[in-house]
Write an enzyme that holds these catalytic residues in place. Structure first.
Site, PDB file in Angstrom:
ATOM      1  N   ASP A 219      94.805  85.151 -14.826  1.00  0.00           N
ATOM      2  CA  ASP A 219      93.995  84.324 -14.323  1.00  0.00           C
ATOM      3  C   ASP A 219      92.647  83.699 -15.085  1.00  0.00           C
ATOM      4  O   ASP A 219      91.863  83.570 -14.440  1.00  0.00           O
ATOM      5  CB  ASP A 219      93.811  84.810 -12.678  1.00  0.00           C
ATOM      6  CG  ASP A 219      93.476  85.979 -12.360  1.00  0.00           C
ATOM      7  OD1 ASP A 219      93.722  86.516 -13.599  1.00  0.00           O
ATOM      8  OD2 ASP A 219      92.842  86.196 -11.700  1.00  0.00           O
ATOM      9  N   GLN A 220      92.734  84.259 -16.261  1.00  0.00           N
ATOM     10  CA  GLN A 220      91.307  84.163 -16.911  1.00  0.00           C
ATOM     11  C   GLN A 220      90.955  82.587 -17.500  1.00  0.00           C
ATOM     12  O   GLN A 220      92.220  81.502 -17.367  1.00  0.00           O
ATOM     13  CB  GLN A 220      91.027  85.117 -18.001  1.00  0.00           C
ATOM     14  CG  GLN A 220      91.751  84.681 -18.848  1.00  0.00           C
ATOM     15  CD  GLN A 220      92.309  85.697 -20.486  1.00  0.00           C
ATOM     16  OE1 GLN A 220      92.537  87.002 -20.281  1.00  0.00           O
ATOM     17  NE2 GLN A 220      91.760  85.179 -21.441  1.00  0.00           N
TER      18      GLN A 220
ATOM     19  N   THR B 228      99.292  64.581 -41.172  1.00  0.00           N
ATOM     20  CA  THR B 228     100.248  64.256 -40.137  1.00  0.00           C
ATOM     21  C   THR B 228      99.485  62.976 -39.354  1.00  0.00           C
ATOM     22  O   THR B 228     100.011  62.312 -39.064  1.00  0.00           O
ATOM     23  CB  THR B 228     101.110  64.679 -39.580  1.00  0.00           C
ATOM     24  OG1 THR B 228     102.274  66.250 -40.348  1.00  0.00           O
ATOM     25  CG2 THR B 228     102.025  64.721 -39.031  1.00  0.00           C
TER      26      THR B 228
ATOM     27  N   GLU C 213      92.814  61.797 -44.073  1.00  0.00           N
ATOM     28  CA  GLU C 213      92.840  61.513 -45.750  1.00  0.00           C
ATOM     29  C   GLU C 213      93.580  61.095 -46.802  1.00  0.00           C
ATOM     30  O   GLU C 213      93.719  60.664 -47.613  1.00  0.00           O
ATOM     31  CB  GLU C 213      94.077  62.190 -46.047  1.00  0.00           C
ATOM     32  CG  GLU C 213      94.164  64.082 -45.621  1.00  0.00           C
ATOM     33  CD  GLU C 213      95.023  65.132 -45.699  1.00  0.00           C
ATOM     34  OE1 GLU C 213      95.650  65.025 -46.533  1.00  0.00           O
ATOM     35  OE2 GLU C 213      95.589  66.368 -45.274  1.00  0.00           O
TER      36      GLU C 213
ATOM     37  N   ASP D 194      97.053  69.738 -54.843  1.00  0.00           N
ATOM     38  CA  ASP D 194      98.619  68.471 -54.478  1.00  0.00           C
ATOM     39  C   ASP D 194      98.994  67.931 -55.251  1.00  0.00           C
ATOM     40  O   ASP D 194      99.828  66.606 -54.409  1.00  0.00           O
ATOM     41  CB  ASP D 194      98.377  68.491 -52.748  1.00  0.00           C
ATOM     42  CG  ASP D 194      98.796  69.403 -52.190  1.00  0.00           C
ATOM     43  OD1 ASP D 194      99.778  70.798 -52.342  1.00  0.00           O
ATOM     44  OD2 ASP D 194      99.112  69.493 -50.632  1.00  0.00           O
TER      45      ASP D 194
END
Length: 607
Positions: A311-312, A341, A381, A450
């Site tokens: 329940d926090q 993505t 990007e 990359d």
């Protein structure tokens, strides 16, 4: 970042090849002239890297080898290299590859694997005999106990509990080791260590002893920090040392915020980018709500050592980051939106920058976690360029979006962006107004990696993160120095540029040439994706054989990889300092070793 978002469901397939590999290989010969020894190269709590070394101790060549062992239930091999590993229940068998079965007298060969669980191997056999070189196994040493769990942590004490070891003659007692030194011997599977120092880090392991007084292998380690005291000091110097933490890494990679503590990385960084929030309908949104703020953590998995309750109001990664900041107040956390993505969503956002900025602030400053985040990072990007999709929003769109974010978030929030590092003439840096946008940003994360990889399946082989150009580089402008120089020429201050480091390698297969520039037939096998592998795997599965343009490369068998090592990172950090850059960032934490080798190299290199 070409591989930055992976659906969690994809990881479920990782174990399938091993599930189907059943049946034991027949022993090739009696193991009277060879030994097999096991070491645990690294341990990240719920997983580990194991390594076997076979040595020919005889006077004649060994033509083949087969190593067998048992793992306790719950521990298994998830990936392996330099051996064919199969299983039948809890029994595991590793057989040499075609190219590493022959061992001359005195020669050794190693193979490794990544495992899940916390157990250690037992009942080792080499070619049907004992792994210690005798033909008939004697009284076996006990197995490793389970990795201890810590509870009831106070300023001066901690309770440790572990699962029992096994032995053919019975376990007599356990040695409790703190930072490698024995502190107690007990007959039960728990121990409370007192007399500790407040606010101090400790590492505990356990070792079983049988009735013949033989000790077995040491268990996995649990990191404990006593309460009270002060936290580790922040990194020295004024340079930014930033790492990306991936939201989906808590699934297949089993990498959690607590790993930043157990690896020692938390004390060596200044900032974390939490990746990624999504961009839908022109607005910022939480992507995986379960991982972000609902996943429950047990006491031993939690940064604070306290278990989440049903329940926090806040659980998941956000709550763990809150606990991390309490322990390391110098760390600032930014919520990163987009990535490779999700960058396609920015086109609609650019049509109404003010509305987009307002939606982002509503997510970042949600009352449930407003104290967790110190800023926002935008990973658009390929603005006004092509990537996963093509964007036609125009050269001013990126600047307008950054201006709107600064207006909405104000001067007290960090506003940053991860951007292309395409330094070619007419390339992606030329497609958007990065110079004008920089006035609204605290810094750019320049993705200087990359550049090359098996997305060009035929090669030529080239380092995916070259610091400088070199004779024969496949594309002009595809290197860090040219990218940084181009951004400077557009008016971006050096202090607002961070150099990017990848904690992974990119590789090809079907390669016969060791030097860069060779042809290939496709992508080299990778744990999660073909052509990509973590540094923590490559450092042992395919060690570096050379360097070019400040980046390491490795040729092993028919595979060719390039990746950064602590040594090449040191060189890149020296270059970054000499160029007056604001610091460095990396993608991403889980690719590092369990003791944070690469983070340490960045920290030391920027001091």
């Amino acid at each position: 970042m070409r591989f930055r978002h992976r659906a969690a469901a994809g990881f479920a397939t990782l174990l399938l090849p091993f599930a189907g590999l059943v049946g034991l290989a027949s022993p090739a010969q009696a193991a009277t002239s060879a030994t097999a020894t096991y070491t645990k190269a690294s341990d990240w709590g719920t997983g580990f890297e194991g390594r076997w070394t076979v040595k020919n101790t005889g006077t004649t060549s060994l033509s083949s080898w087969t190593v067998e062992w048992d793992f306790p239930s719950g521990t298994s091999v998830t990936s392996a290299w330099d051996a064919d590993v199969t299983s039948s229940g809890t029994h595991w068998t590793a057989k040499n590859k075609a190219w590493n079965g022959t061992l001359a007298p005195g020669a050794t060969v190693s193979f490794g694997f990544n495992g899940s669980g916390s157990g250690s191997p037992s009942h080792c056999k080499l070619n049907g005999g004992s792994c210690d070189g005798t033909s008939v196994p004697g009284d076996a040493a006990p197995s490793a106990p389970g990795t201890p769990t810590a509870s009831d942590v106070t300023d001066t004490s901690v309770k440790l509990s572990w699962s029992a070891a096994t032995d053919d003659k019975g376990v007599k007692n356990y040695d409790v080791l703190r930072d490698g030194a024995k502190v107690a011997t007990v007959t039960t599977t728990s121990y409370t260590h007192t007399g500790l120092t407040a606010g101090t880090d400790y590492s505990y392991t356990v070792q079983a002893r049988d009735t013949a007084d033989q000790t077995g292998p040491v268990s996995g380690a649990v990191a404990v920090r006593t309460t009270g005291g002060t936290t580790d000091p922040p990194p020295t110097g004024d340079k930014i040392k930033l790492g990306y933490f991936t939201e989906w890494g808590v699934y297949g990679r089993n990498y959690h915020v607590k790993n930043l503590v157990s690896s020692g990385s938390a004390s060596k960084i200044t900032h974390i980018n939490y990746a990624f929030g999504n961009v839908k309908n022109g607005q910022c949104t939480v992507d995986d709500t379960y991982a972000a703020y609902d996943k429950a953590y047990t006491a031993d998995q939690s940064v604070s050592g306290a278990a989440d309750t049903w329940d926090q109001p806040l659980r998941g990664n956000f709550n763990q980051l809150r606990q991390l900041k309490a322990k390391y107040p110098h760390i600032k956390v930014l919520y990163s939106f987009g990535g490779w993505t999700y960058s396609g969503g920015f086109a609609q956002a650019a049509a109404n920058p003010a509305a987009f900025a307002k939606s982002c602030k509503a997510v970042v400053e949600d009352p449930r976690w407003a104290d967790v985040f110190d800023g926002i990072d935008i990973d658009w990007e390929y603005p006004n360029a092509c990537g996963l999709t093509c964007d036609t929003s125009g050269p001013a769109a990126f600047r307008n979006l950054m201006s709107a974010l600064r207006s909405e978030f104000g001067s007290t929030y960090l506003v940053t962006a991860a951007i292309t590092a395409d330094g070619s003439s007419g390339g992606k840096i030329d497609a958007a107004d990065y110079g004008g946008a920089s006035a609204h940003l605290d810094w750019y994360n320049v993705m200087t990696y990359d550049y090359f990889g098996a997305f060009d399946k035929d090669g030529p082989t080239a380092p995916h993160s070259p610091l400088t150009s070199y004779a024969g580089i496949p594309a002009a402008g595809f290197n860090s120095a040219d990218a940084i120089a181009k951004l400077r020429s557009k008016g971006v201050p050096s202090a607002k540029l961070l150099l990017g480091i990848g904690f992974y390698g990119r590789g090809w297969t079907g390669v016969t040439q060791s030097a860069p520039g060779g042809t290939a037939t496709g992508a080299a096998p990778g744990t999660y994706e073909a052509g990509i592998e973590d540094y923590k795997v490559l450092k042992t599965s395919c060690p570096a054989t050379g360097t070019i343009a400040g980046t390491a490369y490795a040729h092993c068998g028919s595979n060719w990889w390039s990746y950064d090592t602590p040594s090449t990172i040191a060189g890149k950090m020296t270059w970054a300092r000499n160029q007056g850059l604001g610091g460095a960032f990396f993608w991403e934490f889980s690719g590092d070793t369990g003791n944070g080798e690469l983070v340490t190299a960045i920290d030391k290199g920027l001091r």
